[in-house]
Design an enzyme around this catalytic site. Sequence first.
Site, PDB file in Angstrom:
ATOM      1  N   SER A  15       0.740  -1.184  -0.017  1.00  0.00           N
ATOM      2  CA  SER A  15      -0.071   0.062  -0.016  1.00  0.00           C
ATOM      3  C   SER A  15       0.828   1.212   0.140  1.00  0.00           C
ATOM      4  CB  SER A  15      -0.867  -0.077   1.218  1.00  0.00           C
ATOM      5  OG  SER A  15      -1.405   1.368   1.274  1.00  0.00           O
ATOM      6  N   LYS A  66     -13.576  -3.025  -3.618  1.00  0.00           N
ATOM      7  CA  LYS A  66     -14.360  -1.698  -3.679  1.00  0.00           C
ATOM      8  C   LYS A  66     -15.871  -2.009  -4.451  1.00  0.00           C
ATOM      9  CE  LYS A  66     -10.142   0.271  -5.869  1.00  0.00           C
ATOM     10  NZ  LYS A  66      -9.305   0.567  -6.957  1.00  0.00           N
ATOM     11  N   ASP A 106     -10.831   7.287  -7.917  1.00  0.00           N
ATOM     12  CA  ASP A 106     -10.042   6.600  -8.863  1.00  0.00           C
ATOM     13  C   ASP A 106     -10.315   7.028 -10.377  1.00  0.00           C
ATOM     14  OD1 ASP A 106      -8.731   4.523  -7.292  1.00  0.00           O
ATOM     15  OD2 ASP A 106     -10.221   3.093  -7.671  1.00  0.00           O
ATOM     16  N   GLY A 132     -13.336  -3.964 -10.042  1.00  0.00           N
ATOM     17  CA  GLY A 132     -13.684  -2.558  -9.568  1.00  0.00           C
ATOM     18  C   GLY A 132     -12.938  -1.452 -10.274  1.00  0.00           C
ATOM     19  N   TYR A 208       1.861   0.768  -9.553  1.00  0.00           N
ATOM     20  CA  TYR A 208       2.891   1.626  -9.193  1.00  0.00           C
ATOM     21  C   TYR A 208       4.031   1.101  -8.717  1.00  0.00           C
ATOM     22  CZ  TYR A 208       1.928   1.742  -4.248  1.00  0.00           C
ATOM     23  OH  TYR A 208       1.818   1.238  -3.096  1.00  0.00           O
ATOM     24  N   GLY A 229       1.084   3.683 -12.666  1.00  0.00           N
ATOM     25  CA  GLY A 229      -0.355   4.525 -11.573  1.00  0.00           C
ATOM     26  C   GLY A 229       0.012   5.234 -10.724  1.00  0.00           C
TER      27      GLY A 229
END
Length: 249
Positions: A15, A66, A106, A132, A208, A229
């Site tokens: 995260s 999500k 998002d 999602g 990312y 990302g």
Amino acid sequence: MEKKYGLIGFPLSHSFSKKYFEKKFSENSLKDFSYDSFEMERLNNFNNFLNLHPNLFGFNVTIPHKENIIPFLDTIDNAALKIGAVNCVKVKKINGVRKLLGFNTDCIGFKSSLAPLLTKNHTHALILGSGGASKSVQYVLKELNISFLVVSRTSGDIKYQDLNQSILEKYLLIINTTPLGMYPNITEQPSIDYNFITSKHLVYDLIYNPEQTLFLENCANMGAKTKNGYEMLVLQAEESWRIWQDANL
């Protein structure tokens, strides 16, 4: 009183959000603010979680929740409702009763980071994945009038094995919304024929970490313009923060 924020999902070892918000709080001298990662493989004890954290003012939502967070929400904004996925929840008290308000940031992060890269060639897109995050991407492409096909092993418009040369030559925007290639599984990649990727392609990976996935590396080697990302994450995080701090929401 401490104001707590956080992220729910599973797994969360990768995260970005916790470090990002902790740095934000520190730089802005927000000493009573904290941001924590709350790993939840399932949401069956979600209401107990809320009761354990009475000072929770908002949280982000990531894979795999999500979509399945939605039944727990009291309201959901129009964009998130159309998308069918929520990645930002505001917690507020209305007449002493806790209410959960769902949003999708998002789509804002993705649109703002994608739009400057588009050219007149990018009229058709392939979206890899149907979860999602894919739904947020679909929403944005509709707004941008870009036609698309959803590529998935189990659902969607087309299967990976059906991606032939003519399709890849026509669909010059390719977006990966799957976790394939995300740390620590950095040797994984979407199953497409990279021989048909060219300098006309724009390839966007929502991942990312690592900065350049094997998917992006293979496309870049064929001359494609690539984007990871990270910027999308920063933009969606800032939009989440705006929502949490907006007294009118």
